[in-house]
Motif scaffolding. Structure first.
Motif, PDB file in Angstrom:
ATOM      1  N   ASN A   1      -1.633 175.042 -13.663  1.00 38.79           N
ATOM      2  CA  ASN A   1      -1.364 176.478 -13.758  1.00 38.79           C
ATOM      3  C   ASN A   1       0.050 176.620 -14.336  1.00 38.79           C
ATOM      4  OD1 ASN A   1      -1.076 179.236 -13.427  1.00 38.79           O
ATOM      5  ND2 ASN A   1      -0.943 179.150 -11.199  1.00 38.79           N
ATOM      6  N   LEU A   2       0.158 176.413 -15.635  1.00 40.79           N
ATOM      7  CA  LEU A   2       1.446 176.295 -16.307  1.00 40.79           C
ATOM      8  C   LEU A   2       2.056 177.658 -16.601  1.00 40.79           C
ATOM      9  CD1 LEU A   2       3.503 174.367 -17.724  1.00 40.79           C
ATOM     10  CD2 LEU A   2       2.139 174.677 -19.805  1.00 40.79           C
ATOM     11  N   VAL A   3       3.353 177.791 -16.282  1.00 42.08           N
ATOM     12  CA  VAL A   3       4.116 179.001 -16.574  1.00 42.08           C
ATOM     13  C   VAL A   3       5.352 178.581 -17.363  1.00 42.08           C
ATOM     14  CG1 VAL A   3       5.331 181.002 -15.635  1.00 42.08           C
ATOM     15  CG2 VAL A   3       3.328 180.070 -14.428  1.00 42.08           C
ATOM     16  N   ASN A   4       5.460 179.031 -18.589  1.00 38.39           N
ATOM     17  CA  ASN A   4       6.614 178.696 -19.424  1.00 38.39           C
ATOM     18  C   ASN A   4       7.695 179.752 -19.255  1.00 38.39           C
ATOM     19  OD1 ASN A   4       5.681 176.289 -20.979  1.00 38.39           O
ATOM     20  ND2 ASN A   4       4.068 177.702 -21.632  1.00 38.39           N
ATOM     21  N   LEU A   5       8.882 179.311 -18.902  1.00 36.39           N
ATOM     22  CA  LEU A   5      10.025 180.206 -18.722  1.00 36.39           C
ATOM     23  C   LEU A   5      10.944 180.077 -19.930  1.00 36.39           C
ATOM     24  CD1 LEU A   5      10.947 179.220 -15.048  1.00 36.39           C
ATOM     25  CD2 LEU A   5       9.219 180.864 -15.813  1.00 36.39           C
ATOM     26  N   ARG A   6      11.462 181.202 -20.398  1.00 40.15           N
ATOM     27  CA  ARG A   6      12.331 181.174 -21.574  1.00 40.15           C
ATOM     28  C   ARG A   6      13.603 181.971 -21.319  1.00 40.15           C
ATOM     29  NH1 ARG A   6       7.102 181.101 -23.475  1.00 40.15           N
ATOM     30  NH2 ARG A   6       6.657 179.499 -25.039  1.00 40.15           N
ATOM     31  N   PRO A   7      14.694 181.584 -21.951  1.00 40.10           N
ATOM     32  CA  PRO A   7      15.940 182.344 -21.801  1.00 40.10           C
ATOM     33  C   PRO A   7      15.832 183.720 -22.451  1.00 40.10           C
ATOM     34  CG  PRO A   7      16.192 180.637 -23.468  1.00 40.10           C
ATOM     35  CD  PRO A   7      14.856 180.411 -22.823  1.00 40.10           C
ATOM     36  N   VAL A   8      16.727 184.615 -22.051  1.00 42.38           N
ATOM     37  CA  VAL A   8      16.760 185.955 -22.628  1.00 42.38           C
ATOM     38  C   VAL A   8      17.257 185.849 -24.068  1.00 42.38           C
ATOM     39  CG1 VAL A   8      17.801 188.249 -22.474  1.00 42.38           C
ATOM     40  CG2 VAL A   8      17.179 187.000 -20.381  1.00 42.38           C
TER      41      VAL A   8
END
Length: 249
Positions: free
Chosen positions: A97-104
């Motif tokens: 259940n992959l969640v990719n987080l990215r910088p603003v």
């Protein structure tokens, strides 16, 4: 009285942390990691993975217990292409259940317009690209799981299996594993290796700040090798950690 080798290291303590340790981890000779991971007092959990050299072991280990646990990957925009391919491979293989987080984007444009912040101020680069996105994502969770292990270096030699990380609990299920345990787990479950491992990368972070490890070096020596005072990216706050910032609109 327990010998020093079985005492837990000093750190943040509170009634919940004490109760979880007493029930599942009273000392190093009695570690019930499966019981800890299934304890409802941990609340809502997320697993944070870099999809690095040893990440497949933790991902497999935890998702066999919690198949649907959110797996948070901090997509800094600076990863090796091999890491992104490995992430996609493991996500499919293990059903993550992959969640990719990215910088603003606005922060990156403002603070690192030419993409050289990692060389000028690596701590700020990690904060913008890793610490801020993870702190935001973890607001919806009570506990997060990390893959840190004691054998990975001097800064982790006294790592506990469960600790406070700011307002969250943090579980390090593989804290007491050694390298042979990791290798055996990979072999037993036929887990694929990160493609950079065969090229000498023992610890794998962002491409500009990671190099292969030389013979006789600490396993994390290839991380921020040009900055000897920097050993961690800053996402681990510690027992008294507090994190607050103004978010851009």
């Amino acid at each position: 009285m327990s010998s020093p080798m079985t005492n837990w290291p000093a750190g943040g303590a509170d009634p919940l942390l004490d109760a979880l340790q007493a029930d599942h981890l009273p000392d190093l000779g009695h570690v019930d990691m499966a019981g800890l991971l299934c304890d409802p007092r941990l609340g809502r959990m997320a697993l944070v993975s870099s999809f690095g050299a040893e990440s497949a072991a933790l991902l497999h280990y935890v998702t066999r217990v919690h198949p649907d646990i959110p797996v948070l990957f901090i997509e800094t925009g600076c990863h090796f292409s091999e890491t992104l391919a490995y992430r996609d491979l493991l996500a499919g293989l293990l059903g993550l259940n992959l969640v990719n987080l990215r910088p603003v984007p606005g922060l990156i444009a403002q603070e690192d317009p030419d993409g050289t912040l990692h060389a000028r101020d690596p701590n700020m680069c990690c904060m913008l690209r890793k610490t801020f996105p993870l702190a935001d994502a973890l607001e919806g969770f009570d506990t997060w799981i990390s893959g840190r292990k004691r054998y990975q270096g001097q800064t982790r030699a006294a790592l506990p299996a469960i600790e406070r990380d700011g307002s969250h609990l943090k579980v390090n299920p593989l804290a007491f594993w050694d390298q042979a345990d990791v290798e055996a787990y990979f072999a037993a479950h036929d887990l694929p290796r990160h493609p950079l491992v065969d090229r000498g990368y023992a610890s794998i972070g962002c491409a500009p700040c990671t190099r292969p490890v030389r013979a006789g070096e600490d396993l994390r020596a290839g991380r921020w090798a040009d900055n000897p005072d920097k050993t961690e990216c800053g996402i681990h706050l510690g027992p008294d950690g507090r994190f607050a910032r103004r978010r851009p609109h």
